[in-house]
Design a protein around this motif. Structure first.
Motif, PDB file in Angstrom:
ATOM      1  N   SER A   1       0.824  -1.212   0.000  1.00 39.43           N
ATOM      2  CA  SER A   1       0.000   0.000   0.000  1.00 39.43           C
ATOM      3  C   SER A   1       0.855   1.258   0.000  1.00 39.43           C
ATOM      4  CB  SER A   1      -0.923   0.009   1.227  1.00 39.43           C
ATOM      5  OG  SER A   1      -0.152   0.003   2.423  1.00 39.43           O
ATOM      6  N   VAL A   2       2.174   1.088   0.038  1.00 38.02           N
ATOM      7  CA  VAL A   2       3.100   2.213   0.069  1.00 38.02           C
ATOM      8  C   VAL A   2       3.753   2.369  -1.302  1.00 38.02           C
ATOM      9  CG1 VAL A   2       5.196   3.166   1.120  1.00 38.02           C
ATOM     10  CG2 VAL A   2       3.534   1.948   2.535  1.00 38.02           C
ATOM     11  N   VAL A   3       3.758   3.586  -1.813  1.00 33.34           N
ATOM     12  CA  VAL A   3       4.400   3.896  -3.086  1.00 33.34           C
ATOM     13  C   VAL A   3       5.503   4.921  -2.811  1.00 33.34           C
ATOM     14  CG1 VAL A   3       4.077   4.701  -5.451  1.00 33.34           C
ATOM     15  CG2 VAL A   3       2.207   3.538  -4.271  1.00 33.34           C
ATOM     16  N   THR A   4       6.712   4.648  -3.276  1.00 34.24           N
ATOM     17  CA  THR A   4       7.838   5.561  -3.064  1.00 34.24           C
ATOM     18  C   THR A   4       8.444   5.960  -4.403  1.00 34.24           C
ATOM     19  OG1 THR A   4       9.439   3.765  -2.846  1.00 34.24           O
ATOM     20  CG2 THR A   4       8.364   4.527  -0.824  1.00 34.24           C
ATOM     21  N   PHE A   5       9.043   7.143  -4.417  1.00 29.50           N
ATOM     22  CA  PHE A   5       9.671   7.679  -5.623  1.00 29.50           C
ATOM     23  C   PHE A   5      11.045   8.236  -5.260  1.00 29.50           C
ATOM     24  CE2 PHE A   5       5.087   8.220  -5.883  1.00 29.50           C
ATOM     25  CZ  PHE A   5       4.773   7.658  -7.109  1.00 29.50           C
ATOM     26  N   PRO A   6      12.133   7.697  -5.817  1.00 27.66           N
ATOM     27  CA  PRO A   6      13.462   8.251  -5.532  1.00 27.66           C
ATOM     28  C   PRO A   6      13.672   9.565  -6.277  1.00 27.66           C
ATOM     29  CG  PRO A   6      13.642   6.450  -7.107  1.00 27.66           C
ATOM     30  CD  PRO A   6      12.200   6.504  -6.701  1.00 27.66           C
ATOM     31  N   TYR A   7      14.089  10.602  -5.549  1.00 27.95           N
ATOM     32  CA  TYR A   7      14.251  11.921  -6.167  1.00 27.95           C
ATOM     33  C   TYR A   7      14.879  12.875  -5.168  1.00 27.95           C
ATOM     34  CZ  TYR A   7      12.997  16.189  -8.755  1.00 27.95           C
ATOM     35  OH  TYR A   7      13.034  17.373  -9.443  1.00 27.95           O
ATOM     36  N   ALA A   8      15.510  13.910  -5.684  1.00 31.76           N
ATOM     37  CA  ALA A   8      16.001  15.023  -4.871  1.00 31.76           C
ATOM     38  C   ALA A   8      15.595  16.312  -5.565  1.00 31.76           C
ATOM     39  CB  ALA A   8      17.518  14.962  -4.693  1.00 31.76           C
ATOM     40  N   PHE A   9      14.953  17.210  -4.855  1.00 31.87           N
ATOM     41  CA  PHE A   9      14.582  18.495  -5.439  1.00 31.87           C
ATOM     42  C   PHE A   9      15.857  19.245  -5.822  1.00 31.87           C
ATOM     43  CE2 PHE A   9      11.042  17.400  -2.626  1.00 31.87           C
ATOM     44  CZ  PHE A   9       9.955  17.585  -3.473  1.00 31.87           C
ATOM     45  N   PRO A  10      15.953  19.754  -7.053  1.00 29.85           N
ATOM     46  CA  PRO A  10      17.220  20.340  -7.500  1.00 29.85           C
ATOM     47  C   PRO A  10      17.538  21.697  -6.896  1.00 29.85           C
ATOM     48  CG  PRO A  10      15.576  20.537  -9.213  1.00 29.85           C
ATOM     49  CD  PRO A  10      14.953  19.708  -8.131  1.00 29.85           C
ATOM     50  N   LYS A  11      16.523  22.444  -6.455  1.00 28.55           N
ATOM     51  CA  LYS A  11      16.796  23.775  -5.899  1.00 28.55           C
ATOM     52  C   LYS A  11      15.647  24.176  -4.981  1.00 28.55           C
ATOM     53  CE  LYS A  11      14.868  26.479  -9.725  1.00 28.55           C
ATOM     54  NZ  LYS A  11      15.147  27.567 -10.687  1.00 28.55           N
ATOM     55  N   PRO A  12      15.904  25.159  -4.098  1.00 27.66           N
ATOM     56  CA  PRO A  12      14.850  25.584  -3.169  1.00 27.66           C
ATOM     57  C   PRO A  12      13.662  26.197  -3.905  1.00 27.66           C
ATOM     58  CG  PRO A  12      17.009  26.393  -2.471  1.00 27.66           C
ATOM     59  CD  PRO A  12      17.171  25.868  -3.868  1.00 27.66           C
ATOM     60  N   GLY A  13      12.530  26.255  -3.202  1.00 28.90           N
ATOM     61  CA  GLY A  13      11.345  26.871  -3.777  1.00 28.90           C
ATOM     62  C   GLY A  13      10.086  26.139  -3.365  1.00 28.90           C
ATOM     63  N   ASN A  14       8.966  26.581  -3.914  1.00 31.63           N
ATOM     64  CA  ASN A  14       7.663  25.975  -3.645  1.00 31.63           C
ATOM     65  C   ASN A  14       7.318  25.007  -4.773  1.00 31.63           C
ATOM     66  OD1 ASN A  14       7.188  27.495  -1.253  1.00 31.63           O
ATOM     67  ND2 ASN A  14       6.628  29.250  -2.516  1.00 31.63           N
ATOM     68  N   TYR A  15       6.977  23.795  -4.409  1.00 28.11           N
ATOM     69  CA  TYR A  15       6.690  22.733  -5.370  1.00 28.11           C
ATOM     70  C   TYR A  15       5.299  22.156  -5.108  1.00 28.11           C
ATOM     71  CZ  TYR A  15      11.703  22.509  -6.537  1.00 28.11           C
ATOM     72  OH  TYR A  15      12.980  22.801  -6.955  1.00 28.11           O
ATOM     73  N   ARG A  16       4.741  21.553  -6.127  1.00 26.53           N
ATOM     74  CA  ARG A  16       3.541  20.727  -5.968  1.00 26.53           C
ATOM     75  C   ARG A  16       3.834  19.342  -6.534  1.00 26.53           C
ATOM     76  NH1 ARG A  16      -2.155  23.418  -6.475  1.00 26.53           N
ATOM     77  NH2 ARG A  16      -1.260  24.230  -4.547  1.00 26.53           N
ATOM     78  N   ILE A  17       3.341  18.332  -5.827  1.00 31.49           N
ATOM     79  CA  ILE A  17       3.561  16.930  -6.205  1.00 31.49           C
ATOM     80  C   ILE A  17       2.196  16.295  -6.442  1.00 31.49           C
ATOM     81  CG2 ILE A  17       4.598  14.739  -5.515  1.00 31.49           C
ATOM     82  CD1 ILE A  17       6.135  16.437  -3.353  1.00 31.49           C
ATOM     83  N   TRP A  18       1.983  15.777  -7.638  1.00 31.76           N
ATOM     84  CA  TRP A  18       0.764  15.033  -7.952  1.00 31.76           C
ATOM     85  C   TRP A  18       1.113  13.546  -7.967  1.00 31.76           C
ATOM     86  CZ3 TRP A  18       2.129  19.579 -10.393  1.00 31.76           C
ATOM     87  CH2 TRP A  18       1.227  20.636 -10.304  1.00 31.76           C
ATOM     88  N   VAL A  19       0.457  12.773  -7.117  1.00 26.60           N
ATOM     89  CA  VAL A  19       0.703  11.332  -7.017  1.00 26.60           C
ATOM     90  C   VAL A  19      -0.520  10.596  -7.549  1.00 26.60           C
ATOM     91  CG1 VAL A  19       1.298   9.430  -5.479  1.00 26.60           C
ATOM     92  CG2 VAL A  19       2.136  11.740  -4.988  1.00 26.60           C
ATOM     93  N   GLN A  20      -0.287   9.688  -8.495  1.00 24.97           N
ATOM     94  CA  GLN A  20      -1.392   9.002  -9.142  1.00 24.97           C
ATOM     95  C   GLN A  20      -1.295   7.491  -8.938  1.00 24.97           C
ATOM     96  OE1 GLN A  20      -0.941  10.942 -13.213  1.00 24.97           O
ATOM     97  NE2 GLN A  20      -3.096  11.361 -12.753  1.00 24.97           N
TER      98      GLN A  20
END
Length: 504
Positions: free
Chosen positions: A468-487
């Protein structure tokens, strides 16, 4: 130094914005290397040739040694020998190394792991392009020019002294004739040096211009809406002449354009299109169809009017991936479409509560972002771990969605960063298969693509999800405000959860 950094970063950023996985030049992979579970991060240099930094984390098992090896997709010679990595002190399981990448285009890094369970390897496709160019800072240029002038004057003076006095016996005074010869020699030397300097300057500018012309530019694209009854149709077209004339080898040679291999399906689709409103309040993930691999059409969902950014992902048979970027103006909607296009199309227009770590999905189920207490930090692995639950809080296991447990899209508020993520990372499944399945006889275009599509289709049909757990490997490249859409997919429906992140 500050001015140098700002100018250099500005040029590099301009090209990173336009490269595949917009604004996220690093490649991430999570999966198995034989019996070992690994996470791989590849940071390319931004220039070609260049040194790529590779970090490999072996999860859950101890590894005795990890080696890395660079491979070019269409290389005709043998691959270079594997390079060793070194364990990172204070971080068990993490290994770091470097690789020379000698040519741009579709490359891969093979990770070999040796440990108590034997040996295993994973092939990680990586797009290597030149996207940065260092400018010469003005103070440094002035300093170098003054040093060059000093050396020029010194050389002319030495030549003059040698002609004037070099052949005289000790203590003898130069004659008027030797002085005239010396002045002529100095004038001739100055002329020769001036010609060399001007020629060198023009050569340098020519080389710099050639390099700049060779820097990576993504395929140009356009997006437009048409009112084809009974639906509005979104048409995304690849407008780049190098793609339109891809079968005309004479034209490509004349223009010095790239020769592109055919497109292949990735997760069963030739193109993944993400339509995101400028204020990030509306989102759609579409999969248009095409008859000519130039114009791609999809039924447009009932998104609110406004200005939108459009990101279109495609994969070539060579494993090379593009994220094309364009914009779209959407007029007021006339209502719901009477028929959907692709069954895997989805969209979301609900507001997002800033900072919320739990959202309610359209079917009433819940999605939790297990992000931890600390905010995400730019450049460090982010905790993109999402738990799917039933309405009563119990764990809910999703269905495979286009061969994956889930898909995610990440965008920075200004659009300078966009990436399409999978649980296996930023890489394309089709790209990885292209490297794994390529054979020496695959010189005819289209033959490998057919096998990749068949293998991917079979893999998607047999894929199952057990957690039931979904993971995504990633590192945000720079500071700021982000939105993440998970499908994710459940009960045959595509469910989308949206989360906000402030990256420090």
């Amino acid at each position: 130094m500050i001015r140098t950094f700002v100018r250099t970063f500005g040029v590099a950023f301009a090209w990173i914005v336009l490269s595949a996985h917009v604004g996220s030049p690093d490649t991430w992979f999570e999966g198995n290397a034989g019996p070992y579970h690994v996470t791989v991060q590849i940071e390319t240099a931004g220039v070609v040739p260049g040194i790529a930094k590779v970090q490999v984390r072996v999860i859950g098992d101890k590894a005795d040694a990890v080696t890395i090896q660079a491979n070019k997709f269409d290389a005709t010679g043998g691959a270079p020998p594997p390079e060793p990595t070194e364990p990172v002190v204070g971080d068990p399981g993490l290994f770091a190394g470097q690789l020379w990448i000698m040519s741009g285009g579709s490359n891969s890094v093979t990770v070999n792991v040796v440990g108590p369970k034997g040996t295993g390897k994973a092939v990680v496709p990586v797009v290597v392009v030149a996207y940065s160019r260092l400018r010469l800072d003005a103070p440094m240029g002035i300093g170098l020019a003054l040093m060059g002038l000093f050396l020029l004057v010194g050389l002319v003076t030495i030549i003059g002294a040698a002609v004037r006095e070099g052949s005289l016996p000790p203590g003898a005074a130069p004659t008027d004739e030797t002085r005239r010869r010396a002045r002529k020699a100095m004038a001739l030397t100055t002329l020769v040096l001036a010609v060399l300097i001007v020629g060198g300057w023009r050569w340098w500018n020519s080389e710099d211009a050639d390099y700049e012309r060779g820097m990576y530019k993504p395929l140009a694209a356009t997006a437009a809406l048409s009112a084809d009854a009974p639906n509005r149709i979104l048409r995304v077209s690849i407008a780049d002449s190098s793609w339109i004339h891809r079968s005309d080898t004479a034209w490509l040679r004349m223009k010095g354009a790239n020769t592109w291999t055919p497109l292949v399906e990735d997760h069963g689709k030739l193109m993944h299109v993400f339509v995101i409103r400028d204020d990030m309040s509306a989102f759609a993930h579409l999969h248009p169809s095409t008859a000519d691999s130039v114009s791609f059409a999809s039924v447009f969902p009932p998104l609110p009017a406004g200005k939108y950014r459009v990101f279109a992902d495609i994969v070539h048979e060579s494993g090379f991936t593009h994220t094309m970027v364009t914009s779209l103006g959407v007029p007021p909607s006339a209502g719901l479409p009477t028929a959907m296009g692709d069954p895997d199309d989805s969209w979301l227009t609900r507001a997002v509560a800033g900072g919320a770590t739990r959202v309610t999905l359209s079917d009433g189920s819940l999605m939790d972002w297990e992000r931890g207490q600390s905010p995400p930090v730019a450049g460090r692995p982010a905790s993109l771990r999402f738990q799917l639950r039933n309405a009563d809080g119990s764990a809910a296991v999703p269905e495979p969605y286009m061969g994956m447990a889930g898909h995610a899209a990440v965008q920075r508020s200004d659009g300078s960063v966009f990436v399409h993520l999978h649980p296996m990372g930023t890489i394309s499944m089709a790209s990885q298969m292209a490297f794994a399945m390529r054979q020496p006889g695959d010189s005819i275009r289209g033959t490998l693509g057919k096998r990749v599509t068949a293998a991917e289709t079979a893999a998607m049909q047999h894929r199952s999800v057990t957690s039931s757990v979904v993971t995504f490997p990633y590192a945000f490249p720079k500071p700021g405000n982000y939105r993440i859409w998970v499908q994710v997919k459940r009960g045959g429906k595509i469910l989308t959860g949206a989360f906000d992140a402030t990256v420090t």
